[in-house]
Design a protein around this motif. Structure first.
Motif, PDB file in Angstrom:
ATOM      1  N   ALA A  35      -3.080  50.700  62.621  1.00  0.00           N
ATOM      2  CA  ALA A  35      -3.591  50.961  61.271  1.00  0.00           C
ATOM      3  C   ALA A  35      -5.087  51.225  61.370  1.00  0.00           C
ATOM      4  N   CYS A  37      -6.811  53.620  59.607  1.00  0.00           N
ATOM      5  CA  CYS A  37      -7.438  53.980  58.330  1.00  0.00           C
ATOM      6  C   CYS A  37      -6.475  53.841  57.160  1.00  0.00           C
ATOM      7  N   GLY A  41      -6.375  59.730  58.005  1.00  0.00           N
ATOM      8  CA  GLY A  41      -7.562  60.358  58.575  1.00  0.00           C
ATOM      9  C   GLY A  41      -7.774  60.218  60.059  1.00  0.00           C
ATOM     10  N   GLY A  43      -5.140  59.312  62.745  1.00  0.00           N
ATOM     11  CA  GLY A  43      -4.069  59.643  63.680  1.00  0.00           C
ATOM     12  C   GLY A  43      -3.547  58.490  64.519  1.00  0.00           C
ATOM     13  N   ALA A  44      -4.157  57.300  64.394  1.00  0.00           N
ATOM     14  CA  ALA A  44      -3.766  56.188  65.266  1.00  0.00           C
ATOM     15  C   ALA A  44      -2.350  55.684  64.984  1.00  0.00           C
ATOM     16  N   CYS A  45      -1.817  56.032  63.816  1.00  0.00           N
ATOM     17  CA  CYS A  45      -0.505  55.527  63.410  1.00  0.00           C
ATOM     18  C   CYS A  45       0.619  56.511  63.725  1.00  0.00           C
ATOM     19  N   ARG A  55       2.221  61.080  60.593  1.00  0.00           N
ATOM     20  CA  ARG A  55       1.340  59.932  60.355  1.00  0.00           C
ATOM     21  C   ARG A  55       2.131  58.875  59.594  1.00  0.00           C
ATOM     22  N   CYS A  57       1.362  56.108  58.374  1.00  0.00           N
ATOM     23  CA  CYS A  57       0.721  55.423  57.246  1.00  0.00           C
ATOM     24  C   CYS A  57       0.950  56.166  55.939  1.00  0.00           C
TER      25      CYS A  57
HETATM   26  S1  FES Z   1      -3.763  54.956  60.115  1.00  0.00           S
HETATM   27 FE1  FES Z   1      -5.209  56.560  60.255  1.00  0.00          FE
HETATM   28  S2  FES Z   1      -3.953  58.318  60.014  1.00  0.00           S
HETATM   29 FE2  FES Z   1      -2.581  56.705  59.677  1.00  0.00          FE
END
Ligand code: FES
Ligand code: FES
Lengths: 170, 456
Positions: A35, A37, A41, A43-45, A55, A57
């Motif tokens: 998580a 962001c 914004g 891409g980590a998810c 994405r 999230c």
């Molecule tokens: S947590 Fe950053 S894009 Fe989904």
């Protein structure tokens, strides 16, 4: 609701508008999607939904009901690394590691789609994936190496994590 | 040296690429509560009323903590270095920056925690805010801090970091040209992809286990113990896995508050800042205001430097007095200037407190110095490589704070840079080494500043 994650079928109890990210992390305790962001914004998810990078999230779980989800755990394991996992290891493409899962799944979708080793095409494929540590060069090198079909001898990096083995040529 | 140039495995590399790395927010403990904070919605105000009773009685809320629950409310990050405490863990009667935490809550889930924050009643008497360090010294400037608008506790209770070296008046009298410049690098947010996060588990034996994304584990241990007024052996800090820090995770931003909530609720608690909180409320690299006037000769010697630095500390001191001290020691950059007059202030403004970030204090002045040296070259019409190499630190030259350099790297670095960009250096410059000054490179104005590296 049903969800298959890395080949394992799950019955999900969270509400239909719960984000796929929350379902994975909070209900199923699959914590590799991060998580960063929770607003699309960073891409980590990112996970694969039927092979497409999404994405998690921003994805209500109801919209992916019945699909096959792949997280980085589904690519390979420490004793059986996938080509992309080998390449990220070999090229030191993961520094702190927090962006790595999302980055690798975007890369996997790119490779599966027959992506080339061209740096511009790779940049396009990982656009919107924020990495604050590496400066991206090593990540692009790793993805290009897989696109080219490079082979890696990871006898040092994979087997002796934490040990200095100066003898092995990697 | 066998490791240099060898391909070594990262100890955490395979875990990263297989999703096995456990970051702080990945720790799963049954019964964990979510934490949220009531933060100041304005830049500067007196708190006239804080009523958390509606939040406390809300279903699913297990604990609310305000300043009254903190055993030692103010503890300075650098108390151990003699920099006194100035920042309350939770605001008491005044808020000095937008986003400053006022109350925190632990609840069954994230939604309940947010609803509890929304139910807290906060009355504020807003006050004018100060954002421009240049206005901090004006008689009619808003007063930001209990110590005034700049930090007054340098050694001997001086209100500035001051350096005097050589004979500055003579340098300016002897100069052919005075070259001035003002340099103002802006604040930078670290933006780690992992936002600030913490989990605290109250153990059956009364200890608290703290999972922290801190970059400075023992530092956090000391800060938490001080606020809680408990011995160190009541705390176990689990760290070492940081999802990017870059200096921004040196502050103890979350751990103490999570400990207080864990103690009060008796439950494990977990706090993960939103991206919005990270941007608006987490500390940044400081903005700086630097004014330089250099006394130079026509042939490119820098005889003296007068410099004024205003270091924007944000609302509290944190690491800034230390950052400014480093800045002052490095205020001539990679060059030797024998006559110096430096005054630096840590100025308080109604911005988020600033903190460590990759060489903080030094990067700002390196930027200013390098830009200024190029400006001098332009004003004089002298080759910028020549100015850099002539004035470069040499063995035996002394730093602004009087340390004689034993192994300065300016000359090889400048030559490598010239080589890197394909600049052709004149033969006398190409032949330079860091060796001690002599001949043409030891003009009269530099004789007196030479020190002995063996002395240090
Ligand atoms: S947590 Fe950053 S894009 Fe989904
Ligand atoms: S490796 Fe740290 S954010 Fe990419």
């Amino acid at each position: 609701m049903n969800l298959t994650v890395n080949g394992v079928a799950h019955e999900v109890e969270s509400g239909p508008l719960t984000s796929l990210l929350d379902v994975l992390r909070e209900e199923l305790a699959i914590t590799s999607p991060k998580a960063g962001c929770e607003q699309g914004g960073c891409g980590a998810c990112t996970v694969l939904v039927d092979g497409v990078a999404r994405r998690s999230c921003l994805t209500p779980v109801a919209s992916v009901q019945g699909t096959e989800i792949t997280t980085v755990e589904g690519l390979g394991s420490p004793s059986d690394l996938s080509p992309l996992q080998q390449a990220f290891t070999h090229h030191y493409a993961a520094q702190c590691g927090f962006c790595t899962s999302g980055m690798m799944l975007a890369a996997q979708a790119y490779i599966d789609g027959g992506g080339s080793d061209g740096h511009e095409a790779i940049q396009e494929a990982i656009a919107g994936h924020v990495c604050r540590c590496t400066g991206y060069v090593k990540i692009i090198d790793a993805i290009a190496a897989v696109a080219r079909g490079d082979e890696f001898d990871l006898t040092v990096t994979a087997s002796s994590a934490g040990m200095v083995n100066l003898g092995g040529a990697v | 040296m066998k490791a240099v140039g060898a391909r070594l495995p990262r100890y955490d590399g395979v875990a990263h690429v297989t999703g096995r790395t456990v970051f702080v927010d990945d720790v799963r403990v049954p019964g964990t509560l979510w934490v949220k904070a009531l933060r100041s919605p304005v830049h500067h105000a007196d708190i006239t009323r804080l009523d958390t009773s509606a939040a406390e009685t809300m279903k699913g809320v297990h604990a609310v903590v305000t300043w009254q629950d903190v055993p030692l409310l103010e503890y300075g990050h650098l108390s151990a270095l003699g920099i006194p405490a100035d920042e309350p863990l939770l605001a008491k009667d005044e808020v000095r920056y937008k986003g400053q935490p006022i109350a925190i809550v632990a609840a069954e889930d994230e939604e309940t925690a947010m609803a509890a924050v929304a139910a807290m009643k906060l009355d504020l008497q807003e006050k004018p805010a100060l954002f421009d360090v240049r206005k901090a010294f004006d008689a009619d400037a808003p007063v930001v801090h209990q110590w005034g608008n700049w930090y007054p506790h340098f050694e001997a209770e001086m209100d500035r970091r001051q350096i005097r070296k050589g004979d500055i008046d003579r340098a300016f009298a002897d100069a052919d040209v005075i070259v001035q410049g003002v340099y103002r690098p802006a604040a930078i947010e670290h933006v780690p992809v992992e936002t600030q996060s913490c989990q605290v588990v109250p153990e059956a034996n009364g200890r608290l286990t703290i999972y922290s994304c801190t970059q400075a584990l023992y530092f956090s241990l000391g800060v938490v113990a001080a606020h809680l007024q408990v011995p160190l052996n009541r705390l176990k800090v689990v760290g070492g896995t940081v999802g990017g820090g870059f200096g921004g995770k040196v502050d103890t931003a979350t751990e103490t508050m999570c400990c207080l909530l864990a103690q009060k609720s008796g439950r494990p608690v977990r706090w993960r800042w939103t991206r919005e909180e990270e941007f608006l409320c987490s500390s940044t690299r400081a903005p700086w205001h630097m004014e330089i006037a250099d006394a130079v000769t026509e042939d490119g010697w820098i005889l003296g430097r007068k410099m004024l630095t205003l270091h924007d500390s944000g609302a509290y001191a944190r690491f800034s007095p230390y950052g400014l001290t480093k800045h002052s020691f490095h205020h001539t950059g990679a060059y030797t200037i024998p006559n110096l007059h430096f005054d630096g202030y840590v100025v308080f403004t109604n911005r988020v407190p600033t903190t460590a970030m990759r060489g903080f204090g030094v990067t700002s002045v390196s930027f200013a110095t390098e830009t200024h040296v190029s400006r001098i070259a332009e004003v004089l019409g002298v080759d910028p490589w020549e100015i850099r190499l002539k004035n470069a630190n040499r063995i035996g030259d002394t730093s602004p704070n009087g340390v004689a350099y034993a192994d300065p790297s300016t000359v090889p670095v400048v030559k490598a840079l010239a080589d890197g960009v394909g600049a052709k250096l004149a033969p006398n410059l190409q032949a330079m080494t860091p060796a001690a000054r002599e001949g043409d490179l030891l003009p009269e104005h530099l004789v007196a500043q030479i020190g002995n590296p063996e002395d240090h």
